[in-house]
Motif scaffolding. Structure first.
Motif, PDB file in Angstrom:
ATOM      1  N   ALA B  39     -11.895  -7.212  54.781  1.00  0.00           N
ATOM      2  CA  ALA B  39     -13.348  -7.116  54.623  1.00  0.00           C
ATOM      3  C   ALA B  39     -13.915  -6.108  55.623  1.00  0.00           C
ATOM      4  O   ALA B  39     -14.739  -5.262  55.275  1.00  0.00           O
ATOM      5  N   LEU B  50     -18.265  -7.486  52.622  1.00  0.00           N
ATOM      6  CA  LEU B  50     -17.716  -8.653  51.938  1.00  0.00           C
ATOM      7  C   LEU B  50     -17.722  -9.864  52.880  1.00  0.00           C
ATOM      8  O   LEU B  50     -17.723  -9.697  54.097  1.00  0.00           O
ATOM      9  N   PRO B  51     -17.706 -11.065  52.321  1.00  0.00           N
ATOM     10  CA  PRO B  51     -17.679 -12.252  53.183  1.00  0.00           C
ATOM     11  C   PRO B  51     -16.495 -12.171  54.160  1.00  0.00           C
ATOM     12  O   PRO B  51     -15.347 -12.010  53.727  1.00  0.00           O
ATOM     13  N   PRO B  52     -16.757 -12.244  55.484  1.00  0.00           N
ATOM     14  CA  PRO B  52     -15.702 -11.980  56.478  1.00  0.00           C
ATOM     15  C   PRO B  52     -14.839 -13.214  56.749  1.00  0.00           C
ATOM     16  O   PRO B  52     -14.617 -13.570  57.893  1.00  0.00           O
ATOM     17  N   TYR B  53     -14.392 -13.868  55.709  1.00  0.00           N
ATOM     18  CA  TYR B  53     -13.652 -15.119  55.909  1.00  0.00           C
ATOM     19  C   TYR B  53     -12.221 -15.044  55.400  1.00  0.00           C
ATOM     20  O   TYR B  53     -11.531 -16.044  55.352  1.00  0.00           O
ATOM     21  N   GLU B  54     -11.778 -13.848  54.957  1.00  0.00           N
ATOM     22  CA  GLU B  54     -10.469 -13.791  54.320  1.00  0.00           C
ATOM     23  C   GLU B  54      -9.342 -13.993  55.326  1.00  0.00           C
ATOM     24  O   GLU B  54      -8.310 -14.563  55.004  1.00  0.00           O
ATOM     25  N   ARG B  56      -9.446 -15.894  58.056  1.00  0.00           N
ATOM     26  CA  ARG B  56      -9.422 -17.323  58.290  1.00  0.00           C
ATOM     27  C   ARG B  56      -8.734 -18.053  57.134  1.00  0.00           C
ATOM     28  O   ARG B  56      -7.863 -18.900  57.344  1.00  0.00           O
ATOM     29  N   ASP B  57      -9.107 -17.703  55.911  1.00  0.00           N
ATOM     30  CA  ASP B  57      -8.558 -18.405  54.748  1.00  0.00           C
ATOM     31  C   ASP B  57      -7.045 -18.182  54.632  1.00  0.00           C
ATOM     32  O   ASP B  57      -6.276 -19.096  54.363  1.00  0.00           O
TER      33      ASP B  57
END
Lengths: 806, 220
Positions: B39, B50-54, B56-57
């Motif tokens: 992201a 983009l949502p900055p959680y990739e 973490r996921d």
């Protein structure tokens, strides 16, 4: 009679033609200085001329440097059409006026020139206008602009295109404080709502209503052959339609979908023994081909045009004396507007024929005819201004240059739909545009917009302006691929099909496009290559086109009609069909709930006749599929109309009562909704408009390795880690706007109580058959169904390949 | 364990529903194409935020696999970071998280085409890792055997009687396994694509990831 409002040149021109301006045209001249006027007039009432008269009068009185009047219409074709129709009187009057159009079809050279040296009258679309306002030189381009005319404002006001346009008008009003607004509209149910959207808030907007003329002459086409139970093709009516075409000068034959138009055109052509000149026109056809049909129409060379909504809006094409609507008109307002296409002579009744495609549609048509006679226009109110469109507007504003947030908020609040926008809502949109607006502040270094020491918001990287403009617009096109004839160096373009349809084709498959059968040869650089092929039965290109819902009002009329004992308006074959439904199943009744269960096409189906309106039926579909998933009934999808919901899945429902248990219904509904395909669809739309997902421009898409990933992944990620993100709020709001308060389902169920009738039949029933053709199917993301199907298929594949021992 | 077993060059391997590959005899877990920091990279290069959680996921899912297998060795098959800058600008909390995952086990970063240089993170950095009878590298090489690679993000589409279902998938034949991408923000390349059809033997099979991983003949 003194008419000081009209300068002598125009007075002379009217006199020379032996014309008198219509009363509403005079009224528009009298109100030339009003800040905002909405004119409601039937097609053929000189509506466009009424809109332009104050402009022509002004330009006749004194020469003007630069842009004087901006005309905005929802259709490119309409802009081109108006240019043609305006040119004639302007030349005859002898006014030295430059009139040009600017749409997605305008070449880059012309666009550049128009920015440097704007014409007096510019005809454009909401998207092109939004782009124009995003250039740093916008103040110069629009300097001196006096008037803006919004045509077909009733159509624009129903969509996000309208919201975008009204935001752009707010921008223009800041650049040109004296700008006068004019809206032109066909007959509408709530003129005050449209007026409030059109005017600068809180300016007043006067509404002028022209004489609507006589009621249309409208009836159902009588045929010797009865229509089928279901099906959308209306092939049975071909001979009768052809007979009507012969009896009239020019006939427009409207269809609700492009695929239906294609099939009908082909059947009509096969039956056309006298080789009458007949054309086809819809939005998936190549531009060249559409233009050819349009010019043939203008020359009066065509006796009939088979068409869709692409011809829906006020194109002024002379000699149409009959409009035929094939398939149920779905909503009465649209029907009346389509009828307006016929017989463009003011004060002469329009003539129209309805051709129901199946027997259910006969029942709908009868109800629609009653509604037209009763002047009962339908429609649903729109909510507050959509915030995804606001996000795009903020980005486009930034592309034009640095801005002050307070000034922008003030300006946005002058748009009717955004008048109640709170500062917090606005700032959330601004924050989204600047940083992405995530709870995790990850992007401070790279934020898109930055607040500089001067207090204004700047694009961090000025080069971003280009990509913001590339992404402008609110129309959600499903991805399309061009179709061309295979030749050595790129054959003739025929039109477009949806990517999802192209993906189902293999070499040798045939399909219909532009009225001819072509054979799929292969895919080359994102173009579908085909060859001519007249021999095989075609598959049908699936164009999603516009989705129409029957209005709630119309479905209530139908339920009331079904309770009648005698029904003389109905043809005998349709009465026989109703009694067949009674015999095979039952007729729906107001205080009972009819549910049918039957196998079809390898699936189990459940059809619930709630007559609660599409939104409530949609909600019911969501709730019931959730309950079915919980009880292991493996639902796979559903579709709703205003009168029924059809659910399909792997297992039959034998006892519906537990599904309708009110206490169980509400539990976990939010979670189920969040994971639903409906939400993902809304998310994709909102994320594209707000600029999170870039539009697929064919030139940019890479072949081979997919660099992009599905927007569903973004949705799932946000749902997990940032469920209150702005885009998630917008998505919920949009998806739920279509879903009625749970209370309506409660009302239905408590009214019905235990009077739920489950009828098990061995096959599709007369009433359920049309539901299989309905657009807008929602697939259910059911873990159980998907796993079971995969298990079934993978086991079979391994067995067939002799690998199952592995 | 929730997986499909098969063997390559005599080594018994398990394809996990997550997209990870487990070599039980060696207690070795392989994951490919994590694309951490994607992201941020997209935004840095002028794309959307983009949502900055990739990251973490992806790490959560990797942690699940580590907990389930208790792997002694982890091999990341390349493109672990979306680009070198993404590795350099990794958030401190994510860096500590990776350190925690690495504690008590051997960790190998294989070079990818997106993240070629050495990274400022624990673990061993290698162009490829031979571990007879297998060899681990980012991009498959024609003519090799016992080869475990990633890079292509393979996925397959199965037409069931009612619906087409598309999933990231392992591809394998008697010479090699190609792993699906493990990262959250990754698309896929259909197994029918020429490059994969050419690389894999005619009798190759695919294993679909998901709740229950399933094997089919590789669609081509």
């Amino acid at each position: 009679m003194a008419q000081p409002a009209l300068p002598p040149e125009l007075e002379t021109w009217f006199a020379r033609r032996g014309w008198q301006p219509h009363p509403h045209q005079r009224a528009m001249l009298d109100r030339a200085n009003a800040p905002c006027v909405l004119l409601i007039a039937p097609t053929g009432g000189g509506k466009t001329m009424a809109g332009f008269l104050p402009t022509l009068a002004d330009l006749a009185r004194a020469p003007h440097a630069g842009l004087h009047t901006l005309y905005v219409s929802p259709l490119k074709a309409l802009a081109a059409d108006i240019k043609r129709n305006l040119r004639t009187p302007v030349d005859e009057i002898g006014l030295p006026i430059r009139i040009e159009d600017r749409t997605g079809d305008t070449s880059n050279t012309v666009r550049k020139r128009q920015r440097a040296d704007p014409p007096h009258i510019l005809l454009t679309t909401p998207e092109s206008l939004a782009l124009l306002t995003s250039y740093p030189d916008a103040p110069r381009i629009f300097a001196g602009l006096k008037r803006v005319i919004v045509d077909e404002v009733h159509a624009l006001a129903e969509s996000k295109r309208g919201d975008q346009l009204f935001l752009a008008l707010a921008r223009l009003q800041t650049l040109c404080p004296d700008l006068r607004r004019v809206g032109l509209s066909a007959t509408i149910d709530r003129p005050d709502d449209i007026a409030a959207l059109l005017a600068r808030h809180p300016d007043p907007c006067e509404i002028i209503t022209a004489d609507p003329g006589p009621d249309p002459d409208i009836s159902m086409l009588e045929t010797d052959t009865p229509p089928p139970w279901s099906g959308g093709g209306a092939a049975y009516a071909i001979p009768a339609v052809l007979e009507q075409v012969k009896q009239h000068k020019t006939t427009l034959i409207f269809h609700n979908t492009r695929a239906q138009a294609e099939i009908f055109f082909r059947n009509l052509w096969l039956a056309n023994d006298e080789s009458l000149p007949i054309g086809i026109h819809h939005g998936s056809l190549d531009r060249e081909q559409r233009h050819r049909v349009e010019s043939a129409m203008v020359r009066g060379d065509l006796r009939a045009i088979v068409c869709t909504g692409s011809l829906d809006l006020g194109l002024d094409w002379g000699d149409v004396d009959l409009v035929i609507q094939v398939g149920a008109p779905k909503n009465v307002k649209r029907l009346v507007q389509r009828i307006g296409r016929a017989n463009h002579r003011y004060n002469a009744p329009s003539k129209a024929l309805l051709v129901p495609a199946n027997r259910w549609e006969i029942v709908e048509c009868v109800a629609a005819l009653q509604a037209v006679r009763d002047h009962d226009l339908d429609g649903d109110p729109r909510g507050p201004g959509p915030r995804d469109v606001l996000c795009q507007h903020i980005l486009l504003t930034a592309a034009a240059g640095p801005f002050d947030a307070d000034d922008l908020l003030r300006e946005v609040r002058t748009v009717g739909a955004f008048a109640d926008l709170s500062r917090a809502e606005f700032e959330a949109c601004l924050d989204f545009c600047a940083t992405g607006g995530y709870a995790l502040r990850a992007y401070d270094r790279w934020q898109r917009l930055q607040r500089r020491p001067d207090g204004r918001w700047h694009l961090r990287d000025p080069r971003a302006a280009a990509s913001i403009r590339m992404n402008a617009g609110t129309i959600q096109d499903s991805d399309r691929l061009k179709v061309r004839l295979r030749r050595a160096r790129g054959g003739k373009p025929l039109g477009e099909v949806e990517e999802s349809f192209a993906a189902t084709l293999s070499a040798g498959d045939t399909f219909l496009i532009g009225g001819r059968i072509v054979r799929y040869e292969g895919l080359r650089e994102l173009t579908v290559e085909v060859s001519r092929n007249a021999s095989r039965k075609p598959r049908i290109a699936v164009f999603s086109g516009t989705k129409f819902a029957t209005s709630t009002q119309l479905s209530q009329r139908i339920l009331r009609n079904l309770q009648r004992n005698d029904w003389p308006e109905l043809p005998a074959h349709t009465l026989a069909w109703l009694s067949l439904q009674r015999q095979m199943s039952r007729l729906p009744e107001p205080d009972r709930l009819l549910i049918e269960s039957f196998p079809h096409d390898g699936r189990e189906n459940l059809c619930i006749y709630g007559f609660a309106g599409r939104n409530a039926q949609q909600t019911l579909g969501l709730i019931l599929t959730k309950r079915m998933e919980e009880t292991g009934l493996a639902p796979m999808g559903f579709v709703s109309t205003d009168y029924a919901t059809l659910i399909w899945g792997l297992d039959a429902v034998s006892d519906p009562k537990p599904l309708f248990d009110l206490n169980g219904m509400r539990d976990g509904l939010d979670g189920w909704l969040a994971g639903n395909a409906l939400m993902k669809r809304s998310f994709r739309g909102a994320a594209t408009i707000a600029g999170l997902i870039e539009r697929n421009s064919p030139g940019k898409r890479k072949s081979g390795r997919q660099a992009t990933f599905s927007s569903d992944i973004l949705y799932d990620t946000l749902r997990k880690y940032d469920p209150d993100h702005l885009l998630m709020q917008i998505t919920r709001q949009e998806a739920l706007r279509g879903l009625v308060d749970f209370g309506r389902i409660q009302d239905l169920l408590s009214r019905v109580g235990t009077r739920i009738d489950l009828v098990r039949t061995p096959h599709v029933t007369p009433f359920s058959a049309p539901l299989f053709l309905e657009m807008g199917k929602v697939s259910v993301q059911s873990g159980s169904a998907e796993e079971r199907l995969l298990a079934e298929e993978t086991d079979a594949l391994m067995r067939q390949s002799g690998l199952s021992a592995m | 364990m929730n997986g499909v077993q098969f063997s390559l060059a005599g080594a018994a391997l398990t394809a996990l529903g997550s997209g990870g590959l487990w070599w039980a005899d060696q207690r070795l877990l392989v994951v490919s194409d994590l694309h951490l920091g994607k992201a941020g990279r997209v935004l840095r290069q002028g794309g959307a935020a983009l949502p900055p959680y990739e990251t973490r996921d992806t790490l959560i899912r990797l942690e699940n696999d580590l907990r389930m297998t208790n792997a002694g060795t982890v091999v990341c098959l390349g493109d672990s970071f979306d680009d070198p800058e993404a590795a350099r600008t990794l958030a401190e909390s994510d860096r500590l998280w990776i350190n925690r995952l690495q504690a008590g086990r051997r960790w190998v970063w294989i070079e990818g085409n997106h993240d070629p240089g050495p990274m400022d993170l624990g673990g061993t950095h290698l162009a490829e890792l031979p571990r007879p009878p297998l060899v681990f590298r980012h991009i498959a090489q024609a003519g090799q055997s016992g080869e475990i690679s990633g890079h292509y993000h393979p996925k397959v589409r199965v037409q069931t009687r009612l619906r087409a279902i598309s999933r990231p998938a392992f591809l394998f034949d008697s010479d090699r396994v190609i792993l699906p991408a493990f990262g959250t923000y990754t698309g896929g390349l259909r197994s029918t694509d020429d490059v994969l059809s050419t690389l894999m033997r005619p009798e190759a099979r695919a294993i679909l990831t998901g709740q229950t991983p399933r094997m089919i003949p590789m669609p081509r």
